[in-house]
Design a protein around this motif. Structure first.
Motif, PDB file in Angstrom:
ATOM      1  N   ASP A  92      34.126  40.972  48.457  1.00  0.00           N
ATOM      2  CA  ASP A  92      34.115  40.284  47.166  1.00  0.00           C
ATOM      3  C   ASP A  92      34.305  41.240  45.995  1.00  0.00           C
TER       4      ASP A  92
ATOM      5  N   GLN B 142      36.297  43.774  45.893  1.00  0.00           N
ATOM      6  CA  GLN B 142      37.667  44.282  45.839  1.00  0.00           C
ATOM      7  C   GLN B 142      38.509  43.455  44.865  1.00  0.00           C
ATOM      8  N   ASP B 143      39.571  44.077  44.381  1.00  0.00           N
ATOM      9  CA  ASP B 143      40.521  43.357  43.532  1.00  0.00           C
ATOM     10  C   ASP B 143      41.217  42.275  44.353  1.00  0.00           C
ATOM     11  N   ARG B 144      41.732  41.284  43.670  1.00  0.00           N
ATOM     12  CA  ARG B 144      42.415  40.188  44.353  1.00  0.00           C
ATOM     13  C   ARG B 144      43.608  40.693  45.161  1.00  0.00           C
ATOM     14  N   LEU B 145      44.335  41.664  44.633  1.00  0.00           N
ATOM     15  CA  LEU B 145      45.490  42.213  45.338  1.00  0.00           C
ATOM     16  C   LEU B 145      45.074  42.865  46.654  1.00  0.00           C
TER      17      LEU B 145
ATOM     18  N   GLN C 228      41.517  30.958  44.286  1.00  0.00           N
ATOM     19  CA  GLN C 228      40.156  30.961  43.748  1.00  0.00           C
ATOM     20  C   GLN C 228      39.432  32.301  43.855  1.00  0.00           C
ATOM     21  N   ASP C 229      40.052  33.303  44.447  1.00  0.00           N
ATOM     22  CA  ASP C 229      39.483  34.646  44.568  1.00  0.00           C
ATOM     23  C   ASP C 229      38.188  34.666  45.390  1.00  0.00           C
ATOM     24  N   LYS C 230      38.072  33.771  46.365  1.00  0.00           N
ATOM     25  CA  LYS C 230      36.959  33.800  47.316  1.00  0.00           C
ATOM     26  C   LYS C 230      37.416  33.124  48.605  1.00  0.00           C
TER      27      LYS C 230
ATOM     28  N   LYS D 247      42.417  42.126  48.433  1.00  0.00           N
ATOM     29  CA  LYS D 247      42.020  41.038  49.329  1.00  0.00           C
ATOM     30  C   LYS D 247      43.244  40.389  49.975  1.00  0.00           C
ATOM     31  N   VAL D 248      44.258  40.129  49.161  1.00  0.00           N
ATOM     32  CA  VAL D 248      45.477  39.498  49.671  1.00  0.00           C
ATOM     33  C   VAL D 248      46.156  40.411  50.683  1.00  0.00           C
TER      34      VAL D 248
ATOM     35  N   VAL E 198      42.107  32.600  48.701  1.00  0.00           N
ATOM     36  CA  VAL E 198      41.796  33.831  47.956  1.00  0.00           C
ATOM     37  C   VAL E 198      42.771  33.995  46.790  1.00  0.00           C
ATOM     38  N   ILE E 199      44.026  33.665  47.003  1.00  0.00           N
ATOM     39  CA  ILE E 199      45.006  33.766  45.923  1.00  0.00           C
ATOM     40  C   ILE E 199      44.646  32.813  44.781  1.00  0.00           C
TER      41      ILE E 199
END
Length: 77
Positions: A8, A10-13, A70-72, A15-16, A67-68
């Motif tokens: 959680d 980490q940056d969204r990028l 809602q970022d979770k 995570k993706v 994740v893209i």
């Protein structure tokens, strides 16, 4: 630090990128979901792990989209 909190943070990028690679996706999903169950043993976390084990790769890509947007991850408290 637990794996779910690490993920959680980490940056969204990042995570993706972790979720877009199939084998890495599977490892990250399992580790994050088990960590979430150990940290917060709720029904939602347990259901998420069971559904992911049954759904496998397809739900990994659903989580990628989630994740893209809602970022979770889906089914994690």
């Amino acid at each position: 630090m637990t794996v779910d909190k690490w993920f959680d943070s980490q940056d969204r990028l990042v995570k993706v990128l972790l979720l877009i690679i199939p084998f890495v996706n599977w490892i990250i999903e399992i580790l994050v979901r088990i960590s979430a169950i150990l940290r917060n043993p709720s029904q939602l976390n347990l259901i998420g792990l069971i559904v992911y084990i049954i759904g496998g790769w397809i739900l990994g890509f659903v989580d990628l989209i989630f994740v893209i947007i809602q970022d979770k991850m889906l089914f994690i408290e």
